[in-house]
Design an enzyme around this catalytic site. Structure first.
Site, short mmCIF file in Angstrom:
data_model
loop_
_atom_site.label_atom_id
_atom_site.label_comp_id
_atom_site.label_asym_id
_atom_site.label_seq_id
_atom_site.Cartn_x
_atom_site.Cartn_y
_atom_site.Cartn_z
N LYS A 11 0.76 -1.12 0.04
CA LYS A 11 -0.06 -0.02 -0.22
C LYS A 11 0.82 1.50 -0.11
O LYS A 11 0.36 2.18 -0.42
CB LYS A 11 -1.10 0.08 1.23
CG LYS A 11 -1.88 -1.04 0.99
CD LYS A 11 -2.78 -0.97 0.22
CE LYS A 11 -4.21 -1.87 0.17
NZ LYS A 11 -5.07 -1.75 -0.99
N GLU A 18 -10.36 5.63 2.67
CA GLU A 18 -10.93 4.38 3.32
C GLU A 18 -10.22 3.21 3.61
O GLU A 18 -8.86 3.23 3.01
CB GLU A 18 -12.02 4.05 2.35
CG GLU A 18 -11.36 2.96 1.34
CD GLU A 18 -10.54 3.60 0.28
OE1 GLU A 18 -9.51 2.91 -0.17
OE2 GLU A 18 -10.46 4.79 0.04
N SER A 66 1.74 -9.72 -0.82
CA SER A 66 1.42 -8.25 -0.78
C SER A 66 1.56 -7.54 0.55
O SER A 66 1.61 -6.52 0.82
CB SER A 66 0.00 -8.05 -1.24
OG SER A 66 -1.18 -8.78 -0.64
#
Length: 400
Positions: free
Chosen positions: A92, A114, A381
């Protein structure tokens, strides 16, 4: 198939998917963002600053790790792209640093985002602290309860976490409330979308900031093996980690691209998040995509053990790749995911995020398709640190 550099078009469409389905009040902000991104995306000073931050602050490039014991177990060469080692514990950070840097160039002072699993919210809080920007994160009440670890980390970095109690109280509803807040605060606030969803230009700019994963992976596998992999696998919720590693391999048609959706508690229960596999076309959060919906077009409640995959839709570029038969769609249940989570932890000493564990579970199911010399790359990830409370409740460890 010539794909790279063509999609999306100027209207943000990937074939029939994507586009801009947004209220008129948001159009000036979306146009401003689109113009700024087009101005800076190829600006050498912007790119230099972006890559420098990710290198010196984020820890890029992340390793491409040969998982020897896992490879012996499944019967092919398995490499893991270690995005879990990036600062913040997930992929991210690539996107939030890019978007926050762009927001600074646009003169914005505040960030709003969000989050579902909390990783995007945590990454946004990191970016807010790094750039000195006030940060608000909308998070469903259900996700706040199951991701208390990330909530606390966001608050430690100075971000305000705003509980969302509408709808299913998960990621879909957090996006709804975040966008509503942005509508009334567009002058000084940037909405930092966490995945390749939403109205144009979000699917494009998130993809471009996450492409660094695939660019590194292609270079690393050529250095390590002298050839491209047979397959690349990644979990898909909204789809940012998947498109990040897959995009630069789209035109390499001998490389299978395999996206793994969350089958939750099983198809028969109806508690799943299989939007690509079972969804129908519809509009959500400003974009045309495959959605879980009933015959009246009402959005169905999604389910996954991993909050980051608990979303009833999927990014428009993934929808288009599926239509072109370039993306293979598979699934993994909660139980299969837990088993693969434990396997990687024990075999390699790596505790993966539950999201990434879906891709590991898929490899376990289709491993018979590969021989011992085939190469499979899995995008790991994120780290599983955020999921330990869930794991403790669900997984019975067997001491050998």
């Amino acid at each position: 198939m010539k794909y790279n550099g063509i999609y999306p078009n100027k209207c943000g469409k990937f074939g029939d998917f994507g586009g801009i389905f947004a209220p008129e009040v948001l159009m000036p902000a979306l146009c401003e963002l689109d113009e700024a991104f087009e101005k800076y995306r190829n600006d050498e000073s912007f790119k230099k600053e972006f890559y420098q931050i990710l290198e010196s602050y984020g820890g890029r490039p992340t390793p491409l790790f040969y998982a020897k014991r896992l490879s012996e177990n499944v019967g092919c060469k398995v490499y893991l792209k270690r995005e879990d080692l990036l600062h913040g514990g997930a992929h991210k950070l690539n996107n939030v640093i890019g978007q926050a840097l762009l927001a600074k160039k646009m003169g914005k002072k505040k960030l709003v985002a969000e989050t579902g699993a909390g990783q995007h919210g945590f990454a946004t809080a990191i970016a807010g602290a790094y750039f000195g920007m006030e940060t608000k994160v909308f998070m469903g009440k259900v996700d706040i309860a199951r991701q208390a670890y990330n909530v606390y980390r966001m608050q430690l970095l100075g971000a305000e976490v705003i509980p969302v109690e509408s709808g299913s109280k998960t990621l879909k509803d957090a996006i709804n409330d975040g966008l509503r807040y942005w509508i009334t605060n567009v002058r000084d606030t940037h909405y930092l979308m966490g995945s390749v969803v939403g109205p144009h230009p979000y699917p494009l700019l998130v993809r471009e900031f996450q492409r660094i994963i695939g660019i590194e992976t292609k270079k690393q596998i050529m250095e390590l093996e002298g050839r491209l992999p047979n397959a690349i696998m990644a979990c898909i919720g909204g789809g940012s980690n998947a498109i990040g590693i897959m995009y630069d391999f789209i035109e390499n048609e001998n490389v299978q691209l395999i996206g793994v959706e969350a089958a939750g508690e099983g198809l028969e229960t109806g508690k799943h998040s299989i939007a690509l596999g079972l969804g129908r076309r519809g509009v959500l959060h400003g974009s045309l995509m495959y959605l879980l919906q009933n015959e009246y077009g009402n959005i169905l409640k999604s389910h996954s053990i991993s909050a980051g995959l608990d979303y009833p839709g999927v990014g428009p570029e993934h929808c288009f790749l599926k239509e072109l038969s370039r993306l293979r769609v598979e699934t993994a249940t909660d139980n299969e995911t837990l088993e693969s989570f434990q396997k990687l932890s024990v075999l390699e000493g790596i505790i993966p995020a539950l999201e990434s564990s879906h891709a590991l579970a898929c490899l376990e199911k289709i491993k018979g398709e590969f021989n011992k010399d085939d190469i499979v790359i899995i995008n790991l990830s994120g780290s599983g640190s955020k999921d330990l409370n869930i794991i403790k409740q669900r997984l019975e460890f067997k001491v050998k």
